[in-house]
Structure formats: C-alpha cells, structure tokens
Design a protein around this motif. Structure first.
Motif, PDB file in Angstrom:
ATOM      1  N   TYR A 164       0.768  -1.196  -0.153  1.00 56.13           N
ATOM      2  CA  TYR A 164      -0.033   0.005  -0.094  1.00 56.13           C
ATOM      3  C   TYR A 164       0.868   1.496   0.006  1.00 56.13           C
ATOM      4  N   GLY A 165       0.708   1.986  -1.123  1.00 60.21           N
ATOM      5  CA  GLY A 165       1.537   2.889  -0.718  1.00 60.21           C
ATOM      6  C   GLY A 165       2.403   3.703  -1.587  1.00 60.21           C
ATOM      7  N   VAL A 166       2.607   4.819  -2.638  1.00 62.75           N
ATOM      8  CA  VAL A 166       3.701   4.469  -3.532  1.00 62.75           C
ATOM      9  C   VAL A 166       4.933   4.334  -2.902  1.00 62.75           C
ATOM     10  N   GLY A 167       4.492   5.081  -1.022  1.00 60.83           N
ATOM     11  CA  GLY A 167       6.367   4.969  -1.134  1.00 60.83           C
ATOM     12  C   GLY A 167       7.163   3.341  -0.921  1.00 60.83           C
ATOM     13  N   GLU A 168       5.718   2.564  -0.444  1.00 52.82           N
ATOM     14  CA  GLU A 168       6.703   1.169  -0.214  1.00 52.82           C
ATOM     15  C   GLU A 168       6.596   0.371  -2.072  1.00 52.82           C
ATOM     16  N   ALA A 169       5.571   0.789  -2.193  1.00 49.81           N
ATOM     17  CA  ALA A 169       5.556   0.496  -4.184  1.00 49.81           C
ATOM     18  C   ALA A 169       6.882   0.345  -4.858  1.00 49.81           C
ATOM     19  N   SER A 170       7.267   1.927  -4.606  1.00 45.49           N
ATOM     20  CA  SER A 170       8.893   2.163  -5.708  1.00 45.49           C
ATOM     21  C   SER A 170       9.802   1.573  -4.867  1.00 45.49           C
ATOM     22  N   ARG A 171      10.165   1.424  -3.726  1.00 49.72           N
ATOM     23  CA  ARG A 171      10.859   0.750  -2.677  1.00 49.72           C
ATOM     24  C   ARG A 171      11.225  -0.897  -3.163  1.00 49.72           C
ATOM     25  N   ILE A 172       9.638  -1.601  -2.992  1.00 45.73           N
ATOM     26  CA  ILE A 172      10.091  -3.008  -3.137  1.00 45.73           C
ATOM     27  C   ILE A 172      10.275  -3.117  -4.527  1.00 45.73           C
ATOM     28  N   TYR A 173       8.968  -2.726  -5.763  1.00 44.97           N
ATOM     29  CA  TYR A 173       9.844  -2.642  -7.264  1.00 44.97           C
ATOM     30  C   TYR A 173      10.874  -1.930  -7.301  1.00 44.97           C
ATOM     31  N   PHE A 174      10.961  -1.272  -7.298  1.00 47.70           N
ATOM     32  CA  PHE A 174      12.477  -0.769  -8.050  1.00 47.70           C
ATOM     33  C   PHE A 174      13.921  -0.297  -7.246  1.00 47.70           C
ATOM     34  N   GLY A 175      13.762  -0.533  -6.090  1.00 46.22           N
ATOM     35  CA  GLY A 175      15.004   0.085  -5.274  1.00 46.22           C
ATOM     36  C   GLY A 175      15.606   1.303  -4.910  1.00 46.22           C
ATOM     37  N   ILE A 176      14.099   2.823  -5.213  1.00 45.91           N
ATOM     38  CA  ILE A 176      14.296   3.891  -4.942  1.00 45.91           C
ATOM     39  C   ILE A 176      12.949   4.094  -3.721  1.00 45.91           C
ATOM     40  N   PRO A 177      13.745   5.689  -3.497  1.00 48.76           N
ATOM     41  CA  PRO A 177      12.694   6.250  -2.791  1.00 48.76           C
ATOM     42  C   PRO A 177      11.492   6.608  -4.326  1.00 48.76           C
ATOM     43  N   ALA A 178      10.283   7.325  -3.026  1.00 52.56           N
ATOM     44  CA  ALA A 178       9.713   7.712  -4.456  1.00 52.56           C
ATOM     45  C   ALA A 178       9.729   9.023  -5.108  1.00 52.56           C
TER      46      ALA A 178
END
Length: 233
Positions: A164-178
């Motif tokens: 949930y949330g773009v912060g966690e999604a960007s870290r999980i899928y791309f390994g970067i902060p949002a």
C-alpha cells in the motif's frame, strides 16, 4: 395515540442517529485533512482476511513523491481531476449511455471516489456502497484541497498484494524512494491500479505494458508537469 407516539419517537431517534453519524463523518474528514490516516478500510480488510502476505506501507509526503507519480495516476484514472467536485457526473452519464448502447459497463470513479472507497468503505459494486462512496467523495472535495486528495490517495492505494502506498511500492519494485521515480516507473505503477491483485508491477504482462505506453502518451497530452501547477497551488 400510543402507536403514533412510538413512531414519532422512532423517527426522532433515527434523525438524531443520522445527525450524529454525519457529524462524525465530517469530523473525520476535517481531521484527515491535516492528520495522516493511520490505516485505511482496505488495509484493515487485508489484516483481518488472514492473508499470508504481510501488509507493507510507508507514508510519504507529497513533497517527497516524484511529481511524475501524481501526473501518471491523473492521466490513467481521472483526467478531469482538477475540474470536478469529487464526482464526475459527465463521465457517469457517458458510461451509462455506453452501457445502454451495449458496450458494457465501465467504471467512472474519480480519484476522489477511489480515495473515499479505500479509506472508509469496502470493495464491491452494490448501489449502497456506490452511493456512500459518492457522498464521501463530495465531502472530501469540499473539505480537502486537490493536493491533499492526491497525497492521501497515493499513500493508501494498493499496488500489489499487501503493498500500500507509493512509498513502499517504489522501494519494493524499483529499489528507490518515491522521490526518484521516473516517468516510465510512475506510469508502470499507475498501470496496475485498476486491479493490483491481478496486474503486476514487478512482472508486467503485455497488457500492463500496453497500459504503460498509453499512460505515458496521456501524460504528454496533459502537457507534462505543467498540468500539476494548478493542483499544487
């Protein structure tokens, strides 16, 4: 007389209960304009569902989210976001007309409606839920600036099983902060929002890649980041 008195008392009780409920809803909407919601109805639903997928969410201020991300979700989900008042009645009429013409029923929910649904309600297509969603969306739009609506939406939207949330999604899928999301990465996340349990940002299908290309085209048609200036006022 006794029966009339009982009916009157019941109606009075219902009226007071309804008034109390509405006051509570308005108070929560005012609170969440300034205070970040600690959870959403969808997150709570995930926790009580018994899923073996851990719930992962990290709140990120809109200032710390790449501007490409709000542009991507607007391009994908609700291009009239800046111009309606929570419910896009024109889009609803168009969807109904297409359905009556035999083209199938498509969704006409705005980002504000999706925020209301994710934050307070449950998934489903019942008339009761849609009516509550529309009422909450109108209230949210009246009490929150557009900037706050998009901020809350991006932080409670589901991007995958338990994510949930773009912060966690960007870290999980791309390994970067949002804050570092590129236009292509933002479009890739936005592409799975219609059905994050079936569409994958980690391993995009051909359909997801088609949506990514379409979203990027729509982002360009919205004049890129210049579209966001009005939202960020």
């Amino acid at each position: 007389m006794a029966r009339q008195s009982l009916i009157r008392k019941s109606l009075n009780m219902f009226a007071w209960s309804l008034t109390g409920f509405l006051v509570l809803v308005v108070a929560m909407l005012v609170l969440f304009r300034f205070v970040n919601p600690p959870a959403s109805a969808f997150m709570i639903g995930h926790l009580v569902s018994g899923s073996d997928q851990e719930l992962r969410q990290e709140w990120v201020s809109l200032d710390d989210i790449s501007p490409w991300m709000p542009l991507a979700v607007v391009a994908s989900e609700d291009q009239r976001f800046l111009h309606h008042h929570g419910v896009d009645f024109g889009a609803i009429r168009k969807a109904l007309a297409e359905y009556q013409a035999g083209q199938g029923l498509r969704g006409a929910s705005t980002i504000t409606q999706q925020t209301a649904k994710n934050l307070f309600l449950w998934n489903g297509r019942s008339f009761v839920r849609k009516a509550l969603e529309a009422g909450l969306a109108l209230g949210i739009d009246a009490l929150w600036p557009k900037r706050r609506i998009i901020e809350v939406y991006l932080n409670i939207a589901e991007f995958g099983h338990g994510v949930y949330g773009v912060g966690e999604a960007s870290r999980i899928y791309f390994g970067i902060p949002a804050s570092q999301l590129s236009p292509a990465q933002a479009a890739r996340l936005a592409a799975v929002l219609p059905n994050p349990k079936k569409l994958s940002a980690a391993s995009p299908s051909a359909y997801v890649w088609e949506r990514v290309a379409w979203i990027r085209g729509q982002m360009a048609q919205l004049a890129g980041l210049r579209y966001l200036h009005e939202m960020y006022k």
